[in-house]
Design a protein around this motif. Sequence first.
Motif, PDB file in Angstrom:
ATOM      1  N   GLY A  51       7.935  -6.946   9.697  1.00 14.17           N
ATOM      2  CA  GLY A  51       7.780  -7.566   8.386  1.00 14.17           C
ATOM      3  C   GLY A  51       6.548  -7.030   7.667  1.00 14.17           C
ATOM      4  O   GLY A  51       6.568  -6.796   6.454  1.00 14.17           O
ATOM      5  N   ARG A  54       7.370  -3.552   6.430  1.00 13.93           N
ATOM      6  CA  ARG A  54       8.235  -3.581   5.236  1.00 13.93           C
ATOM      7  C   ARG A  54       7.443  -3.976   3.996  1.00 13.93           C
ATOM      8  O   ARG A  54       7.655  -3.424   2.923  1.00 13.93           O
ATOM      9  CB  ARG A  54       9.396  -4.561   5.455  1.00 13.93           C
ATOM     10  N   ASP A  58       7.109  -1.839   0.735  1.00 14.52           N
ATOM     11  CA  ASP A  58       7.457  -2.415  -0.579  1.00 14.52           C
ATOM     12  C   ASP A  58       6.333  -2.186  -1.584  1.00 14.52           C
ATOM     13  O   ASP A  58       6.573  -1.826  -2.736  1.00 14.52           O
ATOM     14  CB  ASP A  58       7.660  -3.935  -0.479  1.00 14.52           C
ATOM     15  N   LYS A  62       6.583  -0.052  -5.028  1.00 12.97           N
ATOM     16  CA  LYS A  62       6.303  -0.633  -6.343  1.00 12.97           C
ATOM     17  C   LYS A  62       5.263   0.185  -7.092  1.00 12.97           C
ATOM     18  O   LYS A  62       5.298   0.282  -8.312  1.00 12.97           O
ATOM     19  CB  LYS A  62       5.806  -2.069  -6.176  1.00 12.97           C
ATOM     20  N   GLN A  63       4.327   0.790  -6.356  1.00 13.90           N
ATOM     21  CA  GLN A  63       3.291   1.611  -6.996  1.00 13.90           C
ATOM     22  C   GLN A  63       3.795   3.021  -7.301  1.00 13.90           C
ATOM     23  O   GLN A  63       3.044   3.856  -7.816  1.00 13.90           O
ATOM     24  CB  GLN A  63       2.056   1.690  -6.093  1.00 13.90           C
ATOM     25  N   GLU A  67       9.440   6.325  -1.967  1.00 13.95           N
ATOM     26  CA  GLU A  67      10.767   5.869  -2.376  1.00 13.95           C
ATOM     27  C   GLU A  67      11.717   5.843  -1.201  1.00 13.95           C
ATOM     28  O   GLU A  67      11.655   6.698  -0.320  1.00 13.95           O
ATOM     29  CB  GLU A  67      11.315   6.642  -3.585  1.00 13.95           C
ATOM     30  N   ARG A  68      12.568   4.812  -1.199  1.00 11.76           N
ATOM     31  CA  ARG A  68      13.550   4.657  -0.123  1.00 11.76           C
ATOM     32  C   ARG A  68      14.836   5.357  -0.505  1.00 11.76           C
ATOM     33  O   ARG A  68      15.304   5.242  -1.627  1.00 11.76           O
ATOM     34  CB  ARG A  68      13.879   3.174   0.077  1.00 11.76           C
ATOM     35  N   ASN A  69      15.380   6.108   0.441  1.00 12.06           N
ATOM     36  CA  ASN A  69      16.696   6.698   0.243  1.00 12.06           C
ATOM     37  C   ASN A  69      17.554   6.233   1.399  1.00 12.06           C
ATOM     38  O   ASN A  69      17.440   6.760   2.507  1.00 12.06           O
ATOM     39  CB  ASN A  69      16.613   8.222   0.221  1.00 12.06           C
ATOM     40  N   HIS A  70      18.382   5.231   1.123  1.00 12.53           N
ATOM     41  CA  HIS A  70      19.102   4.608   2.219  1.00 12.53           C
ATOM     42  C   HIS A  70      19.893   5.633   3.028  1.00 12.53           C
ATOM     43  O   HIS A  70      20.631   6.431   2.476  1.00 12.53           O
ATOM     44  CB  HIS A  70      20.038   3.511   1.729  1.00 12.53           C
ATOM     45  N   ARG A  77       6.962  10.050  -2.836  1.00 12.56           N
ATOM     46  CA  ARG A  77       7.531  10.393  -4.134  1.00 12.56           C
ATOM     47  C   ARG A  77       6.678  11.473  -4.802  1.00 12.56           C
ATOM     48  O   ARG A  77       5.464  11.374  -4.861  1.00 12.56           O
ATOM     49  CB  ARG A  77       7.570   9.138  -5.005  1.00 12.56           C
ATOM     50  N   ALA A 183      -1.056  12.747  -7.891  1.00 13.23           N
ATOM     51  CA  ALA A 183      -0.048  11.684  -7.780  1.00 13.23           C
ATOM     52  C   ALA A 183       0.179  10.948  -9.094  1.00 13.23           C
ATOM     53  O   ALA A 183       1.258  10.441  -9.353  1.00 13.23           O
ATOM     54  CB  ALA A 183      -0.459  10.679  -6.711  1.00 13.23           C
TER      55      ALA A 183
ATOM     56  N   LYS B  55      22.211   0.985  -0.612  1.00 14.09           N
ATOM     57  CA  LYS B  55      22.138   2.210  -1.408  1.00 14.09           C
ATOM     58  C   LYS B  55      22.154   1.868  -2.911  1.00 14.09           C
ATOM     59  O   LYS B  55      21.427   2.473  -3.699  1.00 14.09           O
ATOM     60  CB  LYS B  55      23.326   3.122  -1.061  1.00 14.09           C
ATOM     61  N   ASP B  58      18.721   0.454  -3.634  1.00 12.77           N
ATOM     62  CA  ASP B  58      17.755   1.576  -3.681  1.00 12.77           C
ATOM     63  C   ASP B  58      17.806   2.280  -5.033  1.00 12.77           C
ATOM     64  O   ASP B  58      16.777   2.621  -5.615  1.00 12.77           O
ATOM     65  CB  ASP B  58      18.091   2.631  -2.613  1.00 12.77           C
ATOM     66  N   LYS B  62      14.785   2.558  -7.717  1.00 12.51           N
ATOM     67  CA  LYS B  62      14.253   3.839  -8.180  1.00 12.51           C
ATOM     68  C   LYS B  62      14.250   3.929  -9.699  1.00 12.51           C
ATOM     69  O   LYS B  62      13.387   4.563 -10.292  1.00 12.51           O
ATOM     70  CB  LYS B  62      15.091   4.990  -7.600  1.00 12.51           C
ATOM     71  N   ARG B  68      11.882  -4.979  -4.781  1.00 14.06           N
ATOM     72  CA  ARG B  68      11.960  -5.754  -3.547  1.00 14.06           C
ATOM     73  C   ARG B  68      10.612  -6.411  -3.273  1.00 14.06           C
ATOM     74  O   ARG B  68       9.571  -5.774  -3.410  1.00 14.06           O
ATOM     75  CB  ARG B  68      12.265  -4.823  -2.368  1.00 14.06           C
ATOM     76  N   HIS B  70       9.257  -8.203  -0.057  1.00 18.43           N
ATOM     77  CA  HIS B  70       9.646  -8.557   1.302  1.00 18.43           C
ATOM     78  C   HIS B  70       9.365 -10.024   1.594  1.00 18.43           C
ATOM     79  O   HIS B  70       8.271 -10.517   1.344  1.00 18.43           O
ATOM     80  CB  HIS B  70       8.937  -7.677   2.330  1.00 18.43           C
ATOM     81  N   ARG B 244       3.240   8.786 -13.796  1.00 17.84           N
ATOM     82  CA  ARG B 244       3.472   8.917 -12.363  1.00 17.84           C
ATOM     83  C   ARG B 244       4.596   9.894 -12.126  1.00 17.84           C
ATOM     84  O   ARG B 244       5.525   9.952 -12.854  1.00 17.84           O
ATOM     85  CB  ARG B 244       3.872   7.571 -11.750  1.00 17.84           C
TER      86      ARG B 244
END
Lengths: 244, 244
Positions: A51, A54, A58, A62-63, A67-70, A77, A183, B55, B58, B62, B68, B70, B244
């Motif tokens: 937890g 995660r 997260d 958010k910042q 990035e998540r790519n399922h 990023r 960045a 997905k 996600d 993006k 999200r 948590h 960004r």
Amino acid sequence: MPARMRPDERLPLYQQLSDEMLARIAAGEWLPGTPIPSETELTRLHGVAIGTVRKAVDTLVKQGILERNHGRGTFVRRPQFAESFFRFFRQVSPTGNQPVPQSRILTRSLELPPEAVRHSLALEKNEPTVYLTRERIIQEDRLFREEIWLPKDRFSPLLDIDPTQFANMLYPFYEERCGQLIASARETLTIESADKHMAKLLGIAAGEPVVAVERIALGYDATPLEYRLSRGAAEGFRYQIDLR
Amino acid sequence: MPARMRPDERLPLYQQLSDEMLARIAAGEWLPGTPIPSETELTRLHGVAIGTVRKAVDTLVKQGILERNHGRGTFVRRPQFAESFFRFFRQVSPTGNQPVPQSRILTRSLELPPEAVRHSLALEKNEPTVYLTRERIIQEDRLFREEIWLPKDRFSPLLDIDPTQFANMLYPFYEERCGQLIASARETLTIESADKHMAKLLGIAAGEPVVAVERIALGYDATPLEYRLSRGAAEGFRYQIDLR
């Protein structure tokens, strides 16, 4: 783990973890475009609950850092604004394509920066910078004159490269030659009146309006890495941005 | 489910799902600041695998549509640029606080929009708009003159409200009174020379440079909802943005 500042133990665990993750990214251990360790691996590596992992991820999503790519994992990023010079164009070719800007380094030297630049780059007094002047050209019109200041301790490899060999896009070049990753950036536009010198450089009359774009570019750990000042004639200037 | 366009079945399942989710948000069924159904619920509701749900989520994360948190769920993200008028300020009070801009609606009418506006709002010929002119004032200096066009079919409630009762911030007002949610916008800055009329409105001399900011604001499903043109004197103007 390589030597670096320890995270502040007064912070909640997930923030300590996200700070550590940021430090790894800033140090170039986790690179843009490659997946970071899985949540299970991070749990094991850092001895925290899933937890917490995660929540740390997260926060960085958010910042705009991760990035998540399922199904493929979580990635560092790459910032999107590197090609943002396109935002400055008014000219669009008849096919709708944007012309590619050409850049040329005019001068390169080791300089003590002006006070405002030194302050923005958080440098100590007497810390030198690599100072570049640069011209960005589109369709045979001079478009922008740029001044760029970079902390010498991070960017000294640039002093050994022939200025004609500098890449057209500087950020990938900084990454490749100096291991410095940009960045994010803060950009500030103001409008000035051209003095004699700037008028001559831009090929306009003295007193004509000029757009000045100041950019302070930061690394993944928010260290200021580059101070850039770009000036162009206000006539025909366009600046476009998508807001969310 | 209320009547709406069915998702394109040639698209991959997760894209069909994310389109459906977008439609729910645009329709105001899922509101900013409240959690959407859990991944398990979405799996059940849509009869798809949890991987497909993740997905789809996600993808919307993006795009800056969802976020999200948590342990608290996944939320519709409220756009951050609503307070972006602050980006325009040069003046900062001695305490470092930004002064709050005051707004005043000057005129309100039902108008056929200029061709460029009609095109940007994707309106049919002869579709009327609610047309507003507005003044934004800071510290007793007039700062911006705005023209705003809104499609009448979505914004007609504004015709029945006394212009003096319009809220200072329009986007929450659109949401409250018309159920129209702004999710993103494209802003384009150019520099003009003040004609006599604009010079008088802004209290400057004719021929002085003026900044024109065009903004096209979109809903969550990318429908153009508002066209706005703001003009202010270039002198003292500042526009700041984080990239960004």
